[in-house]
Design a protein around this motif. Sequence first.
Motif, mmCIF file in Angstrom:
data_model
loop_
_atom_site.group_PDB
_atom_site.id
_atom_site.type_symbol
_atom_site.label_atom_id
_atom_site.label_comp_id
_atom_site.label_asym_id
_atom_site.label_seq_id
_atom_site.Cartn_x
_atom_site.Cartn_y
_atom_site.Cartn_z
ATOM 1 N N SER A 141 50.044 38.927 -21.534
ATOM 2 C CA SER A 141 51.194 38.960 -20.627
ATOM 3 C C SER A 141 51.504 37.524 -20.212
ATOM 4 O O SER A 141 50.748 36.598 -20.503
ATOM 5 C CB SER A 141 50.860 39.797 -19.396
ATOM 6 O OG SER A 141 49.995 39.067 -18.547
ATOM 7 N N THR A 169 46.525 50.128 -22.622
ATOM 8 C CA THR A 169 47.288 51.361 -22.435
ATOM 9 C C THR A 169 48.348 51.414 -23.530
ATOM 10 O O THR A 169 49.139 50.480 -23.664
ATOM 11 C CB THR A 169 47.965 51.366 -21.050
ATOM 12 O OG1 THR A 169 46.946 51.159 -20.077
ATOM 13 C CG2 THR A 169 48.677 52.667 -20.777
ATOM 14 N N ASP A 214 53.783 45.675 -17.318
ATOM 15 C CA ASP A 214 55.216 45.554 -17.619
ATOM 16 C C ASP A 214 55.623 46.306 -18.879
ATOM 17 O O ASP A 214 56.801 46.592 -19.092
ATOM 18 C CB ASP A 214 55.596 44.080 -17.801
ATOM 19 C CG ASP A 214 55.565 43.333 -16.483
ATOM 20 O OD1 ASP A 214 55.461 43.993 -15.439
ATOM 21 O OD2 ASP A 214 55.632 42.092 -16.510
ATOM 22 N N THR A 233 43.827 40.636 -22.936
ATOM 23 C CA THR A 233 43.220 41.912 -22.526
ATOM 24 C C THR A 233 42.960 42.651 -23.823
ATOM 25 O O THR A 233 43.833 42.734 -24.679
ATOM 26 C CB THR A 233 44.198 42.710 -21.645
ATOM 27 O OG1 THR A 233 44.504 41.946 -20.490
ATOM 28 C CG2 THR A 233 43.602 44.053 -21.232
ATOM 29 N N ASP A 255 48.671 36.082 -18.195
ATOM 30 C CA ASP A 255 47.489 35.697 -18.997
ATOM 31 C C ASP A 255 47.678 34.273 -19.516
ATOM 32 O O ASP A 255 46.757 33.453 -19.482
ATOM 33 C CB ASP A 255 47.316 36.636 -20.201
ATOM 34 C CG ASP A 255 47.019 38.063 -19.793
ATOM 35 O OD1 ASP A 255 46.403 38.261 -18.727
ATOM 36 O OD2 ASP A 255 47.407 38.986 -20.544
HETATM 37 P P1 ADP Z 1 52.376 39.879 -15.874
HETATM 38 O O1 ADP Z 1 51.024 39.309 -16.135
HETATM 39 O O2 ADP Z 1 53.481 39.041 -16.431
HETATM 40 O O3 ADP Z 1 52.586 40.309 -14.468
HETATM 41 P P2 ADP Z 1 51.674 42.600 -16.686
HETATM 42 O O4 ADP Z 1 51.766 43.140 -15.271
HETATM 43 O O5 ADP Z 1 52.196 43.415 -17.802
HETATM 44 O O6 ADP Z 1 52.455 41.224 -16.783
HETATM 45 O O7 ADP Z 1 50.167 42.245 -17.011
HETATM 46 C C1 ADP Z 1 49.128 42.236 -16.048
HETATM 47 C C2 ADP Z 1 47.782 42.279 -16.773
HETATM 48 O O8 ADP Z 1 47.660 43.523 -17.470
HETATM 49 C C3 ADP Z 1 47.582 41.187 -17.809
HETATM 50 O O9 ADP Z 1 46.261 40.702 -17.740
HETATM 51 C C4 ADP Z 1 47.831 41.879 -19.139
HETATM 52 O O10 ADP Z 1 47.034 41.364 -20.199
HETATM 53 C C5 ADP Z 1 47.431 43.295 -18.840
HETATM 54 N N1 ADP Z 1 48.257 44.253 -19.605
HETATM 55 C C6 ADP Z 1 49.575 44.165 -19.894
HETATM 56 N N2 ADP Z 1 49.986 45.211 -20.623
HETATM 57 C C7 ADP Z 1 48.902 45.998 -20.805
HETATM 58 C C8 ADP Z 1 48.653 47.236 -21.475
HETATM 59 N N3 ADP Z 1 49.611 47.893 -22.113
HETATM 60 N N4 ADP Z 1 47.387 47.722 -21.442
HETATM 61 C C9 ADP Z 1 46.413 47.085 -20.785
HETATM 62 N N5 ADP Z 1 46.564 45.922 -20.149
HETATM 63 C C10 ADP Z 1 47.785 45.373 -20.144
#
Ligand code: ADP
Length: 209
Positions: free
Chosen positions: A122, A152, A173, A146, A125
């Motif tokens: 993300s 997920t 997201d 991750t 990250d």
């Molecule tokens: P951001 O970091 O831009 O706020 P997210 O909220 O999507 O975006 O990501 C938060 C955390 O969750 C990050 O560490 C990311 O790697 C993880 N993440 C994002 N999408 C998934 C997913 N589908 N399954 C598991 N972990 C996820």
Amino acid sequence: MELSKRQEEIIEIVKENGPITGENIAEKLSLTRATLRPDLAILTMSGFLDARPRVGYFYTGKTGFELLSEKIKKYKVAEFLQIPIVVKEDVSVYDAISTMFLEDVGTLFVLNEKGCLSGVLSRKDLLRASIGQQDLNSVAVHIIMTRMPNITVCRKDDSLIDVAQKLINKQIDGMPVVKDDEKGLTVVGRVTKTTITRVFVELASAKIV
Ligand code: ADP
């Protein structure tokens, strides 16, 4: 869905007199059957009325909200998924950041040497990795992503509303749309909060619910 005055009138007539034929509805409104045809088509397609051959129209008893909710629950991931943007595990954090900008996405999916899903990256990250002292060209994304099995995922025939609920529950997201094969999970698409927002806007502008 906004009904016209005439459609509201038709519903009232069917509520009181159903089952009733199209001919008889037309008579009560002093209109021809042909004039009514588009209205009856809209009312049956949207679920307010049901039509039985040789019996006539009757009222289903469902409110606009119930019909909208039924419709939304039927939406499948397959109809709305977007193209996934993927990188390999050994790509550098620097290159992953470039890909994110070039492709204009907020989440990248990482594939292992077999071409199967192994991780997610993300924006945060990549930001987290960037505020450390390391050289971003020498850190591979598999160090910071991750990873499976904590990802997920969803599949094409999942309902979109379940996916939206997962996005909220997991506070993420987006998620990859995957297909199971013997090597692992193949990434075939992505669903993000933007996908859900787009559907919401399309629903509001649709003529028929
Ligand atoms: P951001 O970091 O831009 O706020 P997210 O909220 O999507 O975006 O990501 C938060 C955390 O969750 C990050 O560490 C990311 O790697 C993880 N993440 C994002 N999408 C998934 C997913 N589908 N399954 C598991 N972990 C996820």
